[in-house]
Design an enzyme around this catalytic site. Structure first.
Site, PDB file in Angstrom:
ATOM      1  N   LYS A 177       0.840  -1.194   0.000  1.00 27.51           N
ATOM      2  CA  LYS A 177       0.000   0.000   0.000  1.00 27.51           C
ATOM      3  C   LYS A 177       0.877   1.247   0.000  1.00 27.51           C
ATOM      4  O   LYS A 177       2.078   1.183   0.309  1.00 27.51           O
ATOM      5  CB  LYS A 177      -0.864   0.024   1.281  1.00 27.51           C
ATOM      6  CG  LYS A 177      -1.990  -0.995   1.316  1.00 27.51           C
ATOM      7  CD  LYS A 177      -2.789  -0.857   2.611  1.00 27.51           C
ATOM      8  CE  LYS A 177      -3.870  -1.914   2.728  1.00 27.51           C
ATOM      9  NZ  LYS A 177      -4.970  -1.776   1.773  1.00 27.51           N
ATOM     10  N   ARG A 222      -9.869 -12.015   2.040  1.00 24.71           N
ATOM     11  CA  ARG A 222     -10.644 -13.131   1.496  1.00 24.71           C
ATOM     12  C   ARG A 222      -9.892 -14.458   1.634  1.00 24.71           C
ATOM     13  O   ARG A 222     -10.495 -15.515   1.731  1.00 24.71           O
ATOM     14  CB  ARG A 222     -11.024 -12.835   0.030  1.00 24.71           C
ATOM     15  CG  ARG A 222      -9.864 -12.678  -0.906  1.00 24.71           C
ATOM     16  CD  ARG A 222     -10.228 -11.961  -2.209  1.00 24.71           C
ATOM     17  NE  ARG A 222     -10.485 -10.528  -1.983  1.00 24.71           N
ATOM     18  CZ  ARG A 222     -10.724  -9.646  -2.944  1.00 24.71           C
ATOM     19  NH1 ARG A 222     -10.741 -10.021  -4.218  1.00 24.71           N
ATOM     20  NH2 ARG A 222     -10.940  -8.381  -2.656  1.00 24.71           N
TER      21      ARG A 222
HETATM   22  N1  BES Z   1      -8.038  -4.050   4.529  1.00 25.06           N
HETATM   23  C1  BES Z   1      -8.265  -3.612   3.208  1.00 25.06           C
HETATM   24  C2  BES Z   1      -9.631  -2.943   3.014  1.00 25.06           C
HETATM   25  C3  BES Z   1      -9.834  -1.651   3.748  1.00 25.06           C
HETATM   26  C4  BES Z   1      -9.651  -0.455   3.109  1.00 25.06           C
HETATM   27  C5  BES Z   1     -10.298  -1.645   5.051  1.00 25.06           C
HETATM   28  C6  BES Z   1      -9.865   0.728   3.787  1.00 25.06           C
HETATM   29  C7  BES Z   1     -10.510  -0.475   5.732  1.00 25.06           C
HETATM   30  C8  BES Z   1     -10.303   0.724   5.091  1.00 25.06           C
HETATM   31  C9  BES Z   1      -8.192  -4.797   2.264  1.00 25.06           C
HETATM   32  O1  BES Z   1      -7.354  -5.841   2.639  1.00 25.06           O
HETATM   33  C10 BES Z   1      -7.661  -4.293   0.967  1.00 25.06           C
HETATM   34  O2  BES Z   1      -6.543  -3.884   0.939  1.00 25.06           O
HETATM   35  N2  BES Z   1      -8.506  -4.343  -0.059  1.00 25.06           N
HETATM   36  C11 BES Z   1      -8.130  -3.888  -1.334  1.00 25.06           C
HETATM   37  C12 BES Z   1      -8.587  -4.927  -2.325  1.00 25.06           C
HETATM   38  C13 BES Z   1      -8.034  -4.735  -3.706  1.00 25.06           C
HETATM   39  C14 BES Z   1      -6.553  -5.007  -3.714  1.00 25.06           C
HETATM   40  C15 BES Z   1      -8.762  -5.665  -4.626  1.00 25.06           C
HETATM   41  C16 BES Z   1      -8.822  -2.556  -1.567  1.00 25.06           C
HETATM   42  O3  BES Z   1      -9.921  -2.344  -1.061  1.00 25.06           O
HETATM   43  O4  BES Z   1      -8.225  -1.695  -2.212  1.00 25.06           O
HETATM   44 MN    MN Z   2      -5.347  -5.577   2.013  1.00 25.48          MN
END
Ligand code: BES
Ligand code: MN
Ligand code: ZN
Length: 478
Positions: A256, A330
């Site tokens: 990230k 997931r």
């Molecule tokens: N933990 C995050 C989702 C999240 C985002 C929770 C903001 C709380 C606040 C999750 O693991 C994630 O990173 N999801 C990605 C998925 C993508 C890579 C398909 C996302 O939401 O960008």
């Molecule tokens: Mn994630």
């Protein structure tokens, strides 16, 4: 948490540091009416004025809170929260908000206890901090009624559960890695009658939990699976809960941005919620069986981390092609859901901070609900509203359910390179692991963490979102 009690005492003769006085009309204001006018009190719902107690009352401070003629439970939670916050610095607070039923009594207590939450474990400036809150008294003619006494106790149990969830979410991620989190879950469960089993990385390998291991393998802190079992005699319904417990989500090798991981200690909120809800259900003595699986891992980039392109074999034998290591939730849930199915429950509910896409769809204060059952899809938003939470149904579409099985080398494709419908794709992925069991998925990515200022009875940081709805769901099954 402060002590709580009910009393039939008259508001003006209650000896407390602060009296929260509901004002529906001039009559409720009594001798304070002129003072309230003098300080510009609007006499409307939501109005607030703080007055010195003076000679007319045994309270040092009077906090006038405007109410409508009749109040719904959520109005009472918010009014109690408003009053409690204006009482800052008081050790003893009494509330006169005219609860009309035992449910209302519970709502006032819950609003006050949730608003009283503070996370100050890492603050060192204690000597000039205001006086600690020690007791809350709820003034009501219903004080001696058994149903009101029960409602107060239920509100206390549920508030402890919500506040514990907040504590876990607020914990710095370096101090709450999977082994720490598992140990704390164990400690919290002692003396509740809930049985706890913790699977370490060796046991997880033996049990073929390839999703949890695959996500956890980039971290020096190994993953854990925590299983809670509550089985009261004579239970006729069996609920399984599954929670996402990523103690920190850096994204892994699909790392990230700096800003994107600033709040990612919140990524274990689903696990914290299902654990706390399970303990609350047990403490309430609800007559249903609950089996809970909290899948804990830290998602870190390193030489041992899972790579985009790797294939993982999940607990139920299905293979998954990983394409983005930041879609890790997931993967751990796949194992958790597979284990839940094996427990043969009547219904499975999973809770996860799963996708940013869900926040794009619903904003940051509403959770997404997905389900294979129209009944559950209807039930969760309704129950959430009853307890003052916000959830909204989203569909499992044919388009994205089909896209999940388009991997060219494995059974399931973990990540959709197309940027549309990300929350639905994630839910469709989970659908692959629940078989024929009735199932609902709650995406709490937005509501679990408040990155703005405190409002009503919601603090900044961890919120405990979904705990109250889960307990209400358990009640609806019993
Ligand atoms: N933990 C995050 C989702 C999240 C985002 C929770 C903001 C709380 C606040 C999750 O693991 C994630 O990173 N999801 C990605 C998925 C993508 C890579 C398909 C996302 O939401 O960008
Ligand atoms: Mn994630
Ligand atoms: Zn995550």
């Amino acid at each position: 948490m402060p002590d709580v009690s009910l009393s039939t005492a008259k508001p003006l003769s209650t000896r407390v540091d602060a009296l929260v006085l509901g004002i529906r009309n001039e009559e409720d204001a009594g001798a304070f009416a002129a003072d309230l006018n003098a300080v510009g009190f609007s006499w409307k719902k939501g109005a607030l004025a703080v007055l010195p107690g003076g000679d007319q009352t045994k309270a040092h401070r009077v906090i006038a809170v405007g109410l409508a003629d009749t109040s719904a439970p959520e109005d009472l939670r918010r009014a109690a929260a408003k009053g409690l916050k204006a009482a800052k610095g008081s050790a003893t607070v009494a509330f006169a908000l005219y609860p009309a039923s035992s449910e209302d009594v519970g709502a006032v207590a819950e609003g006050a206890l949730l608003a009283a939450y503070e996370y100050d474990r890492y603050k060192t400036t204690s000597k000039d901090s205001p006086k600690k809150l020690t007791s809350l008294t709820f003034l009501t003619a219903l004080a001696r009624r058994p149903d009101a006494i029960d409602a107060l106790e239920s509100a206390r149990i549920v508030s402890v559960a919500v506040n514990r969830t907040r504590d876990w979410v607020n914990s710095p991620p370096g101090d709450l890695r999977p082994p720490d989190f598992a140990q704390q879950a164990k400690d919290a469960a002692s003396a509740t009658g809930v049985k706890v089993q913790v699977w370490d990385e060796v046991k997880l390998a033996k049990e073929k939990c390839g999703g949890i291991l695959g996500v956890g393998q980039g971290s020096e802190a190994p993953p854990r699976l925590v299983k809670l079992t509550y089985k009261p005699a004579g239970a006729k319904v069996h609920l399984a809960l599954v929670g996402k417990g990523i103690t920190f989500d850096s994204g892994g090798l699909s790392i990230k941005s700096g800003g994107g991981m600033m709040t990612m200690k919140c990524d274990m909120a689903g696990a914290a919620s299902v654990i706390s809800a399970t303990l609350a259900i047990a403490e309430l003595g609800l007559p249903i069986a609950v089996t809970t699986f909290a899948a804990m891992a830290e998602n870190m980039p390193s030489g041992t981390a899972t790579r985009p392109g790797d294939v993982l074999t999940m607990r139920n034998g299905k293979t998954v092609e990983v394409l983005n290591t930041d879609a890790e939730g997931r993967l751990v849930l796949a194992d958790g859901l597979s284990l839940a199915v094996e427990a043969k429950p009547d219904v499975i509910v999973d809770v996860a901070t799963l996708t940013g896409a869900c926040m794009v769809a619903l904003g940051s204060r509403t959770s997404g609900v997905f389900s294979t059952s129209d009944d559950l899809l209807d039930t969760f938003p309704r129950l959430a509203k009853e307890v003052g939470e916000s959830m909204w149904p989203l569909p499992l579409t044919e388009e994205l359910m089909e896209a999940v099985t388009t991997s060219t080398i494995a059974d399931i494709r973990q990540h959709n390179p197309k940027p549309y419908g990300g929350a639905i794709y994630a839910a469709s992925f989970l659908r692959q692991f629940v078989g024929e069991t009735d199932w609902a998925h709650l995406d709490i990515a937005g509501p679990s963490f408040n990155d703005g200022g405190a409002y009503d009875y919601t603090p900044a940081g961890g919120t405990g979102a979904s705990v109250r709805t889960l307990v209400q769901f358990a009640r609806s099954l019993s």
